[in-house]
Design an enzyme around this catalytic site. Sequence first.
Site, PDB file in Angstrom:
ATOM      1  N   HIS A 200       0.829  -1.204   0.000  1.00 38.75           N
ATOM      2  CA  HIS A 200       0.000   0.000   0.000  1.00 38.75           C
ATOM      3  C   HIS A 200       0.865   1.257   0.000  1.00 38.75           C
ATOM      4  CE1 HIS A 200      -3.695  -2.066   0.247  1.00 38.75           C
ATOM      5  NE2 HIS A 200      -3.599  -2.459   1.497  1.00 38.75           N
TER       6      HIS A 200
ATOM      7  N   GLU B 236      -7.567 -11.642 -18.510  1.00 42.39           N
ATOM      8  CA  GLU B 236      -6.721 -11.725 -17.317  1.00 42.39           C
ATOM      9  C   GLU B 236      -6.308 -13.152 -16.992  1.00 42.39           C
ATOM     10  OE1 GLU B 236      -8.358  -8.729 -14.173  1.00 42.39           O
ATOM     11  OE2 GLU B 236     -10.071  -9.559 -15.262  1.00 42.39           O
TER      12      GLU B 236
ATOM     13  N   ASP C  41      -2.968  -9.438 -13.351  1.00 40.14           N
ATOM     14  CA  ASP C  41      -3.488 -10.770 -13.063  1.00 40.14           C
ATOM     15  C   ASP C  41      -3.035 -11.792 -14.108  1.00 40.14           C
ATOM     16  OD1 ASP C  41      -4.791 -10.768 -10.607  1.00 40.14           O
ATOM     17  OD2 ASP C  41      -6.605  -9.877 -11.426  1.00 40.14           O
TER      18      ASP C  41
ATOM     19  N   CYS D  68      -4.716  -2.352 -20.000  1.00 42.73           N
ATOM     20  CA  CYS D  68      -4.977  -1.416 -18.904  1.00 42.73           C
ATOM     21  C   CYS D  68      -4.227  -1.779 -17.629  1.00 42.73           C
ATOM     22  CB  CYS D  68      -6.481  -1.316 -18.614  1.00 42.73           C
ATOM     23  SG  CYS D  68      -7.218  -2.852 -18.037  1.00 42.73           S
TER      24      CYS D  68
END
Length: 548
Positions: free
Chosen positions: A188, A430, A454, A501
Site C-alpha cells: 500500500h 486476465e 493478473d 490497462c
Amino acid sequence: MEVIKGKSVFGGIVIGKIAFYKKSNEKIKRYKVDKPEEEVTRFDNAKQTALLQLDELYKKALTEVGEANAAIVQVHQMMIEDLDYLDSIKNIILTQGVNAEYAVGVTGDNFSQMFSTMEDEYMKERAADVLDISNRIVRVLNKEEDGRFKLTEPVIIAADDLAPSETIQLDKNMVLSFITRQGSTNSHTAILARTMNIPAVIGIGEELKQEYDGKYAIIDGFTGTIYIEPEENVLKEMEVKKKQDEEKKILLQKLRGQENITIDGKKINIYANIGNSTDIGAVLKNDAGGIGLFRSEFLYLEKDTFPTEDEQFAIYKYVAESMAGKKVIIRTLDIGADKQVGYFDLPLEENPALGYRAIRICLTVKDIFKTQLRALYRASAYGNIAIMFPMITSLEEVKEIKEIIQEVKAELAETGIDFKDNLELGIMIETPAAVMISDLLAKEVDFFSIGTNDLTQYTLAIDRQNPKLDKFYNPHHPAILRMIQLTADNAHKNGKWIGICGELAGDLSLTETFLKMGIDELSVSPGLVLGLRNKVRESDVSKILKNW
C-alpha cells in the site's frame, strides 16, 4: 560517502537531509483496576475518538491521494469495528480486571501474530494494520497526540516500514522521499508513493542505519540508489540528472493536444485509469484521450452498504458528462481477492486470488449485478460509455452476461427510461483460459482489454502480493508477451480492437513492443499519459524487431 541499494518504487532525484520516522515505543504497563466495567467504557470512548481521527485522515487522503487510495484508511475503520477484535479486548479487561491499554496491546499483538502466520498474502498484510489501529487506540487512552510525525523542514523520510495511515498523515509538502528497510513494490505504501509522485526506495534492509538520521543524502529513485554524504563529483552529477528530469516534465506539458502517432504514422489511443470521479481533474489535466478503466469497485469499497442504483447513476453520469464525448470504459464490480468489502460477507478463502471474485460474484448474486447495469445504461444517455467485464474464463459467462443485459434493457424500456441500446461491451483478458479462447470470445464482444497484473500472476503461478516472490515476478516473461500477441491477433481477425490497462501499459520499455503487436489502446495512470505520448511519438514501428 556510503552507497546503499534498494528497490525503486517511483523515479526522481532527491537531495536533502534524512529524518528517521519516530514511532512511540513506550512499553504498555499492566495494572489491576477496581472497576473493570468503567475501564470498558473508557476503551469504548477511546475507540470512538480513534474512529473520528481516522475519519479526518480519510478526508485528508481524499484530497491528496484520491478515493481509491483513501480506501486503505477505511480498512482500518472496519478493523476497529471488528467484533472479534472488540470482544477480545473487553474480555481481557473484564476477566483479568486490567487496564484498557494492556488489553488493547495484547489483542493487537495476538491478532497481528495470527494474521502473519496465514498463508494468504492479503491476510498477512493485515498484521501491520491491526498493530496500527491498536497503537492509535493506546495513544488516545494515554492522551497522547494522534501519532502524527511533525516536520519543520522538507526531509527524506527513513523508516523500518510505513503503515498506510502513517504515510497519508505526513505533510506532503515536507516529504522529499521515502526510504524503508522493508516493504514490497506492491505494498500500500509503495502504491501511495507512486500516487503522490514522491520518489521512493524500499527493501533496503539493515544497510539503512539509524546513524544516518540527520545526514545529507541523495536518493536516485530511478535506480534505487542512495548516496549518504555524497562526494562533490556525485553531487554535481545528480544535480544535473535532477535538472534534466525537471526539464523533461516541463517539455512533456508541450505535448498537450498533440497526436499519439509514431514517426512512421501509426496511431494509438492513450487513455487513463481512474478509481472514482475525483480523478477526472487529473485525467483532463494530463490530456488523456478517454478513460480506459474506471474501477467501479471503489464505489462499493467506500460505502458501508451497497450503493444504490441512483447513487451509482449519478457518478457514472458525472464522469460521462465531464469527459465530453470521449470514451469512458467502466469495469463492472471487481471485488474479492485483495479487495474485500465487509458488507458483502464474503467467506475467507485459502486462495482468494483463485476464488469467489469479480464476475463470479456478479453471476451468482444477480440483483447486485443488475443494479449496476441499470445505473450504467441510464448513464449511457449522457456520454460515450462502454462496459467491461472482469475475470472472464469462458464463453458461457459472456453469453449469460448478455442475457442479463437484455433483461435490464427491457426493464428500462418498459419504464420509459432513456439509454443507448448499442453500448460497446468488452471483457478483461486476465486468465490464460481467456487468452486461449480469445478467437471465440472476440465473436461475442466489441473489444478486449488486457489486465497484465493478473495475467502475469496466473500465467507464472506467482502471488503478486508476496514480496518474497518479487524476483520471480517477471511481467516481461516471453509467455506473457506471446499471450498478448495471440490475443491481439485474434481480436483483429474478428474486427475488434484491443487495449492494455494493467501496469505494463505504462512500462515505456515495452511501448514499442506493443506498437509492433498492433495494440490499439494503452490505459495508464493519469500522470503517465504525457510521458507515454512522448515515447509513442519518438518510435518508428517499421524499425522495431519482433523479439518475443
